[in-house]
Design a protein around this motif. Structure first.
Motif, PDB file in Angstrom:
ATOM      1  N   LYS A 269       0.830  -1.204   0.000  1.00 30.87           N
ATOM      2  CA  LYS A 269       0.000   0.000   0.000  1.00 30.87           C
ATOM      3  C   LYS A 269       0.865   1.256   0.000  1.00 30.87           C
ATOM      4  O   LYS A 269       0.510   2.270  -0.582  1.00 30.87           O
ATOM      5  CB  LYS A 269      -0.909  -0.026   1.227  1.00 30.87           C
ATOM      6  N   GLU A 270       2.022   1.159   0.637  1.00 32.07           N
ATOM      7  CA  GLU A 270       2.909   2.326   0.725  1.00 32.07           C
ATOM      8  C   GLU A 270       3.387   2.759  -0.654  1.00 32.07           C
ATOM      9  O   GLU A 270       3.394   3.949  -0.977  1.00 32.07           O
ATOM     10  CB  GLU A 270       4.111   1.978   1.617  1.00 32.07           C
TER      11      GLU A 270
ATOM     12  N   ARG B 166       0.372   7.651  -6.099  1.00 34.26           N
ATOM     13  CA  ARG B 166      -0.843   8.471  -6.247  1.00 34.26           C
ATOM     14  C   ARG B 166      -0.641   9.892  -5.742  1.00 34.26           C
ATOM     15  O   ARG B 166      -1.229  10.841  -6.273  1.00 34.26           O
ATOM     16  CB  ARG B 166      -1.994   7.816  -5.497  1.00 34.26           C
ATOM     17  N   ASP B 167       0.202  10.070  -4.738  1.00 42.09           N
ATOM     18  CA  ASP B 167       0.448  11.415  -4.198  1.00 42.09           C
ATOM     19  C   ASP B 167       1.145  12.314  -5.207  1.00 42.09           C
ATOM     20  O   ASP B 167       0.953  13.537  -5.185  1.00 42.09           O
ATOM     21  CB  ASP B 167       1.282  11.320  -2.912  1.00 42.09           C
TER      22      ASP B 167
ATOM     23  N   LEU C  97       1.887   2.232  -3.527  1.00 46.51           N
ATOM     24  CA  LEU C  97       0.763   2.772  -4.280  1.00 46.51           C
ATOM     25  C   LEU C  97       0.392   4.185  -3.821  1.00 46.51           C
ATOM     26  O   LEU C  97       0.125   5.072  -4.636  1.00 46.51           O
ATOM     27  CB  LEU C  97      -0.451   1.839  -4.129  1.00 46.51           C
ATOM     28  N   VAL C  98       0.411   4.422  -2.515  1.00 47.03           N
ATOM     29  CA  VAL C  98       0.092   5.755  -1.987  1.00 47.03           C
ATOM     30  C   VAL C  98       1.124   6.783  -2.449  1.00 47.03           C
ATOM     31  O   VAL C  98       0.781   7.913  -2.826  1.00 47.03           O
ATOM     32  CB  VAL C  98       0.016   5.710  -0.443  1.00 47.03           C
ATOM     33  N   ASN C  99       2.402   6.386  -2.462  1.00 47.67           N
ATOM     34  CA  ASN C  99       3.459   7.310  -2.906  1.00 47.67           C
ATOM     35  C   ASN C  99       3.257   7.718  -4.359  1.00 47.67           C
ATOM     36  O   ASN C  99       3.438   8.885  -4.723  1.00 47.67           O
ATOM     37  CB  ASN C  99       4.830   6.653  -2.725  1.00 47.67           C
TER      38      ASN C  99
END
Length: 574
Positions: free
Chosen positions: A443-444, A450-451, A446-448
């Motif tokens: 998840k980390e 998307r940010d 993917l979040v990076n």
């Protein structure tokens, strides 16, 4: 005296001055002449169509000392006082800033007193839909049974927000948008009175940009007069209104018609660089599409509305099938709605351009037939072989009809056979590569991604940015990034575009130090693939547990044999 804006200087002072509302003005004048004035009126309609002006004219007409045919004289003290705002008995109230219960209660208390300067006390409440629920309730009783000397005129652009109990107690008049021809005539009259020279096509551009509002048209004209050097030209009008030239739109649609995505995107980029707003561009393109479609059906109507008809416009209307125009109009209209709720409308415009370029444009069959018949005319052929050639042409036409019928039958068979089979996807999904990414996905990661996705788009070229706008990252591991596209064709293009993949690789490395390989997937296939991976992982986990249980069972049996002897052990299967 200080300069006064055109829409204030040329504000209508009689019913005849109101443009495009002849039915309403005639009704009001007859009511005044026949002394059948109601106690409450509701004026609704778009902005700048004359609602407040009509209310003031009506207030003057019923209080005028020398009213003629329902019109105010504008010469008596009452007319002049109302025009200048000196008559305390005619009050104009802005409901947007006076929308509380206390303000309406104050009006309710004061209506009891008779007017002091004119025969009728008139309350003009503008933007009445802004009143609170409590204020409407306070107004209700007074509006139903006001004193004989009081008249209420309510004006609003949003009648659906007014309670039905209020509407039912008023006479409602719906002001319509003013057509471009009436606006042109009014603007021409004003410019002639002010001795300003102008090109006749300028008025058409200003009138279309006003979207049916006379006040908007006068504001644009005021700005255009300040911008120009004394003579109003077409170039100045296009610059002030932010409109596109007809040639720019023709070039754009020709590029989309020939599926030349690169050229159409370059044209969009040049429009944006010239300072045109994305919303305005889409609006102009939508209107131009409508003009082309209308020109195919009723050329004279469009010729009377447009400043000029260019040869490229005529060629465009001849080349494009009406069915393609229907699709374009739908796409433009849908994108116009979406652009109202985004902070980056230019990206939506680029995506729209790609969509329009992908629509297959087919030249109408009737035009091809006309072209073929015009190329060979009977009058061009002379001699004894004329009848023989005619017979041969007829024979060829019969053969052609037979071939077309056979071809249509074959196509029907293909359609029927293909309908029983599953449709083959346009893009072959790399399932194994996606499963490898999902095994190590976090998840980390993917979040990076998307940010920084919006920042990444800004680092790409116009074409690349437009393509990636139609996708989103859905899974990421240390070495791979899965992005899901809205359309299969864009997914196919992205997977084959090595330059795009390298640009994303370099941009992510620059932004967050992340260097994954890019894997494209259609958005429709993502949930199914994800579920397959989860199911496969669960089965593998269950198989491993069965193996552990079997090993534990074998150890127990061997220990029992050592303790009690093999001949004393009997194994019973469940």
């Amino acid at each position: 005296m200080a300069y006064q804006a055109l829409y204030r200087e040329w504000r209508p002072q009689t019913f005849d001055d109101l443009v495009g509302q002849s039915i309403i003005t005639q009704t009001l004048k007859h009511a005044i002449m026949q002394q059948k004035v109601s106690h409450a009126y509701l004026f609704t309609g778009p902005r700048g169509t004359g609602k407040t002006s009509a209310a003031k004219i009506f207030a003057k007409a019923i209080n005028c000392e020398h009213s003629t045919n329902g019109e105010p004289c504008n010469e008596c003290d009452n007319c002049k006082g109302i025009t200048e705002g000196r008559i305390n008995d005619v009050l104009e109230i802005d409901a947007a800033s006076n929308n509380g219960v206390e303000e309406i209660r104050d009006i309710r208390d004061k209506v009891k007193y008779a007017p002091t300067q004119v025969p009728y006390k008139v309350y003009i409440i503008d933007e009445v839909h802004m009143l609170s629920t409590g204020a409407f309730n306070a107004l209700l009783k007074t509006l139903e049974e006001p004193p004989e000397h009081v008249i209420f005129i309510l004006a609003t652009t949003e009648p659906h927000k007014i309670p039905a109990t209020i509407i039912s107690r008023t006479q409602r008049f719906d002001f319509k948008r003013i057509n471009t021809r009436d606006i042109e005539q009014r603007l021409a009259y004003i410019l002639q009175e002010k001795n300003i020279s102008f090109d006749g096509q300028v008025l058409k551009i200003v009138a279309r940009s006003a979207e049916g509002g006379m006040r908007d048209a006068l504001s644009i004209l005021d700005q255009l007069i300040s911008f120009s050097d004394g003579t109003l030209s077409v170039a100045d009008a296009l610059e002030v209104t932010g409109s596109l030239t007809s040639q720019m739109m023709d070039d754009y649609f020709f590029a989309c018609f020939h599926s030349d995505t690169q050229k159409s995107l370059e044209l969009v980029d040049s429009m944006l660089n010239e300072g045109k707003e994305s919303n305005r561009i889409v609006e102009n393109l939508l209107i131009h599409c409508r003009d082309i479609l209308m020109y195919q059906q009723a050329p004279r109507v469009v010729e009377s509305q447009l400043p000029s008809i260019s040869e490229s416009f005529k060629s465009l209307s001849e080349a494009i099938d009406s069915r393609v125009l229907y699709q374009w109009i739908e796409e433009l209209n849908e994108m116009q709605k979406n652009m109202k709720f985004t902070s980056q409308p230019s990206i939506y415009l680029e995506v729209l351009t790609i969509k329009l370029s992908e629509i297959m444009a087919v030249r109408p069959k009737k035009q091809v037939d006309n072209a073929s018949t015009e190329s060979v005319k009977p009058t061009d052929i002379k001699g004894e072989n004329y009848q023989e050639l005619v017979q041969k042409i007829q024979q060829l036409e019969k053969k052609l009809e037979t071939l077309q019928e056979n071809r249509s039958l074959q196509q029907e068979k293909k359609v029927k056979s293909s309908s029983s089979k599953a449709k083959q996807p346009l893009y072959k999904v790399p399932t194994e590569r996606i499963f490898q990414v999902l095994e190590n996905a976090t998840k980390e990661h993917l979040v990076n991604v998307r940010d920084v996705w919006v920042d990444l788009l800004q680092l790409l070229s116009v074409t690349q940015r437009a393509m990636l706008k139609a996708c989103e990252p859905v899974a990421a591991s240390e070495t791979g990034l899965v992005i899901a596209f809205d359309y299969d064709i864009l997914c196919q293009k992205a997977s084959n575009d090595e330059e795009l993949q390298q640009a994303v690789y370099n941009s992510l490395n620059r932004l967050i130090g992340y260097t994954p390989s890019l894997i494209s997937i259609p958005k429709d296939s993502w949930q199914e693939l994800r579920q397959q991976f989860i199911s496969q992982t669960d089965r593998t986990h269950d198989s491993d547990e069965n193996k552990v249980e079997q090993v534990e069972e074998d150890v127990l049996i061997s220990e029992a044999k050592k303790m009690f002897g093999e001949q004393n052990i009997q194994i019973i299967e469940d």
